[in-house]
Design a protein around this motif. Structure first.
Motif, PDB file in Angstrom:
ATOM      1  N   SER A 186      -3.673 -35.155  19.808  1.00 39.99           N
ATOM      2  CA  SER A 186      -4.915 -35.926  19.788  1.00 39.99           C
ATOM      3  C   SER A 186      -4.627 -37.361  20.220  1.00 39.99           C
ATOM      4  O   SER A 186      -3.724 -38.017  19.673  1.00 39.99           O
ATOM      5  N   THR A 226     -14.108 -40.562  19.214  1.00 42.19           N
ATOM      6  CA  THR A 226     -13.015 -41.465  18.842  1.00 42.19           C
ATOM      7  C   THR A 226     -11.648 -40.878  19.173  1.00 42.19           C
ATOM      8  O   THR A 226     -10.644 -41.564  19.087  1.00 42.19           O
ATOM      9  N   GLN A 227     -11.615 -39.590  19.508  1.00 42.20           N
ATOM     10  CA  GLN A 227     -10.342 -38.946  19.833  1.00 42.20           C
ATOM     11  C   GLN A 227     -10.555 -37.822  20.851  1.00 42.20           C
ATOM     12  O   GLN A 227     -11.639 -37.241  20.937  1.00 42.20           O
ATOM     13  N   GLU A 231     -20.003 -41.358  20.820  1.00 47.25           N
ATOM     14  CA  GLU A 231     -19.559 -41.126  19.448  1.00 47.25           C
ATOM     15  C   GLU A 231     -18.108 -40.672  19.331  1.00 47.25           C
ATOM     16  O   GLU A 231     -17.568 -40.555  18.237  1.00 47.25           O
ATOM     17  N   LEU A 252     -13.860 -35.469  20.300  1.00 50.53           N
ATOM     18  CA  LEU A 252     -14.151 -35.294  18.872  1.00 50.53           C
ATOM     19  C   LEU A 252     -14.507 -36.629  18.215  1.00 50.53           C
ATOM     20  O   LEU A 252     -14.090 -37.700  18.698  1.00 50.53           O
ATOM     21  N   ASP A 253     -15.239 -36.559  17.104  1.00 54.06           N
ATOM     22  CA  ASP A 253     -15.529 -37.775  16.346  1.00 54.06           C
ATOM     23  C   ASP A 253     -14.385 -38.056  15.373  1.00 54.06           C
ATOM     24  O   ASP A 253     -13.371 -37.338  15.351  1.00 54.06           O
ATOM     25  N   GLU A 254     -14.545 -39.087  14.541  1.00 50.72           N
ATOM     26  CA  GLU A 254     -13.445 -39.497  13.667  1.00 50.72           C
ATOM     27  C   GLU A 254     -13.092 -38.448  12.625  1.00 50.72           C
ATOM     28  O   GLU A 254     -11.986 -38.436  12.073  1.00 50.72           O
ATOM     29  N   LYS A 255     -14.011 -37.501  12.363  1.00 48.24           N
ATOM     30  CA  LYS A 255     -13.740 -36.430  11.409  1.00 48.24           C
ATOM     31  C   LYS A 255     -13.202 -35.163  12.088  1.00 48.24           C
ATOM     32  O   LYS A 255     -12.975 -34.153  11.421  1.00 48.24           O
ATOM     33  N   GLY A 256     -13.031 -35.239  13.404  1.00 45.21           N
ATOM     34  CA  GLY A 256     -12.530 -34.078  14.127  1.00 45.21           C
ATOM     35  C   GLY A 256     -13.600 -33.073  14.494  1.00 45.21           C
ATOM     36  O   GLY A 256     -13.273 -31.920  14.804  1.00 45.21           O
ATOM     37  N   ASN A 257     -14.863 -33.493  14.497  1.00 47.27           N
ATOM     38  CA  ASN A 257     -15.970 -32.595  14.821  1.00 47.27           C
ATOM     39  C   ASN A 257     -16.429 -32.782  16.261  1.00 47.27           C
ATOM     40  O   ASN A 257     -16.268 -33.863  16.852  1.00 47.27           O
TER      41      ASN A 257
END
Length: 455
Positions: A82, A163-164, A161, A116-121
């Motif tokens: 990631s 972040t990764q 949105e 993915l977003d900061e929660k991995g979604n």
């Protein structure tokens, strides 16, 4: 007893054994993997073998390797990492790939990137609505150098949105061989410029022409109009040098390049556009139904010979073509097909496989539903010029987009059809993402299999 002949002490022997054990352990463990990279297998029974080769790349950066396990029918796994990213800007992904012993590298060695977003979604899709998500992307293969390393790279606009970016370097469906990935990079870069182009088509059926040249001249006003409206390409209809003359195919056949391409070349240069013209080509003893592409410099760029022939042309001794050329133009990659070709999926698919973004199709008449299908299933723009009356439920002079929509339709004879399209904007399918990227990675290894028995 002489002390020099005494047996080594226990501690000394243990020290030697420990040193050897550590060396063996270090060798078996291999070189340390670069930070952040992990191994995954799709299922335990298909887990491949992973290793890191510090000098495994042609540029000395090292390579992540995945090899098919010798005791497995098929192996499928990936290196995964990631990368932190800033949403709302462009990023270029880049990696060098080398395959050894893989049957179909485009299917066996694949890069997959998921935003993915900061929660991995997954990110909610702004295009398809919040009930859908932004789907993974699959960078395309580029050029291969003399050492066998293929460049895999592309630039993507990243969702706001995100972040990764989860990058996966796959070896999949491999019964043997291996892939080397020379360490990939994901760096900020401005998103590519929009490639907005203007496509045009002539809705004209030649009347009362007594020669091939008289028919060609009837298209001059529409070519001039297309040029004044800054069209990048105008498509003319099929067999335009024969239609309405009362002459046979062979009567108007000429070399390509020849008189007709020379005439259209002067117009293409004067009005600074590409022209696709449906002609009858004489080549030695053979006659082909040919689409000629003339460039804005007035010269012949290339030609396509109709592959699928209907019974009428077969009965007149026309010969089929065998190749699916795609040509680089100032606006993108262009392929051509002709009339009866539209009824068979192989022609458009081969052109798309060769990189066509736009297909120009001179056509006498044909099934408009199949024309839409060719555009949809290959994610290309299709430009058609037909002799069919617009009131009939049959082929139209039109520009068809990647969703199968007719963006503009010729209604009156002697008029120009135009549409502005964006070649850099992919069609994102609901729940599927960018289908054009996936075609390359997921289509069958081969086309249609010949039947073993005659029907």
């Amino acid at each position: 007893m002489n002390s020099s002949l005494k047996s080594p002490s226990v501690s000394f022997v243990f020290g030697i054994l420990l040193t050897l054990l550590l060396q063996i352990t270090s060798i078996s463990a291999g070189e340390p993997v670069p930070e952040g990279w992990q191994q995954i297998a799709m299922r335990k029974p298909v887990k491949p073998e992973f290793s890191y080769l510090p000098q495994g790349s042609f540029d000395g950066k090292g390579a992540l390797a995945i090899s098919a396990a010798p005791d497995q029918t098929e192996s499928h796994g990936a290196w995964v990492k990631s990368f932190p990213i800033k949403g709302g800007q462009g990023y270029r992904f880049h990696v060098w790939r080398k395959t050894e012993g893989l049957a179909v590298p485009r299917r066996n060695a694949v890069v997959k990137i998921t935003w993915l977003d900061e929660k991995g979604n997954l990110i909610p899709s702004r295009v398809q609505g919040a009930d859908d998500r932004v789907r993974p992307v699959f960078p395309a293969d580029g050029n291969t150098n003399k050492a066998g390393w293929t460049e895999v790279t592309d630039v993507y606009p990243v969702p706001t949105e995100a972040t990764q970016a989860k990058v996966e370097l796959h070896l999949r469906w491999a019964g043997q061989g291996r892939v080397l990935w020379s360490l990939p990079e994901l760096n900020p870069e401005a998103a590519p410029a929009q490639r907005i182009i203007r496509l045009a088509s002539a809705h004209l059926r030649p009347r009362n022409g007594k020669s091939a040249m008289e028919n060609c001249q009837q298209f001059a006003p529409l070519i001039a109009e297309a040029g004044k409206k800054q069209a990048d390409l105008i498509c003319l209809p099929e067999c335009l040098t024969m239609c309405g003359t009362g002459l046979d195919y062979a009567d108007v056949a000429e070399p390509v390049p020849g008189p007709s391409t020379e005439y259209f070349g002067k117009l293409a240069k004067e009005f600074n556009l590409y022209i696709v013209a449906g002609l009858l080509e004489q080549s030695g003893d053979l006659v082909y139904n040919t689409a000629a592409l003339i460039g804005p410099d007035g010269k012949l760029v290339g030609k396509y010979r109709k592959v699928c022939l209907p019974r009428e042309e077969i009965e007149h001794g026309i010969s089929p073509g065998k190749e699916y050329p795609v040509f680089d133009t100032r606006f993108g990659k262009l392929g051509m097909m002709i009339c009866w070709d539209v009824h068979f999926p192989e022609v458009a698919r081969n052109l798309a496989n060769n990189g066509a973004e736009v297909i120009a199709m001179p056509i006498w008449g044909g099934n408009p539903t199949l024309a839409k299908a060719r555009a949809i299933e290959n994610q290309v723009f299709l430009v058609t010029s037909t002799y069919t009356d617009p009131d009939r439920d049959w082929m139209k002079t039109t520009i068809i987009d990647k969703e199968g929509k007719m963006l503009s339709i010729g209604k009156d004879w002697g008029t120009l059809v135009m549409a502005e399209v964006n070649l850099s904007q992919p069609k994102l399918w609901r729940f599927l993402g960018n289908f054009r990227e996936r075609i390359y990675r997921e289509r069958p290894v081969e086309g249609f299999v010949e039947p073993t028995e005659t029907r």
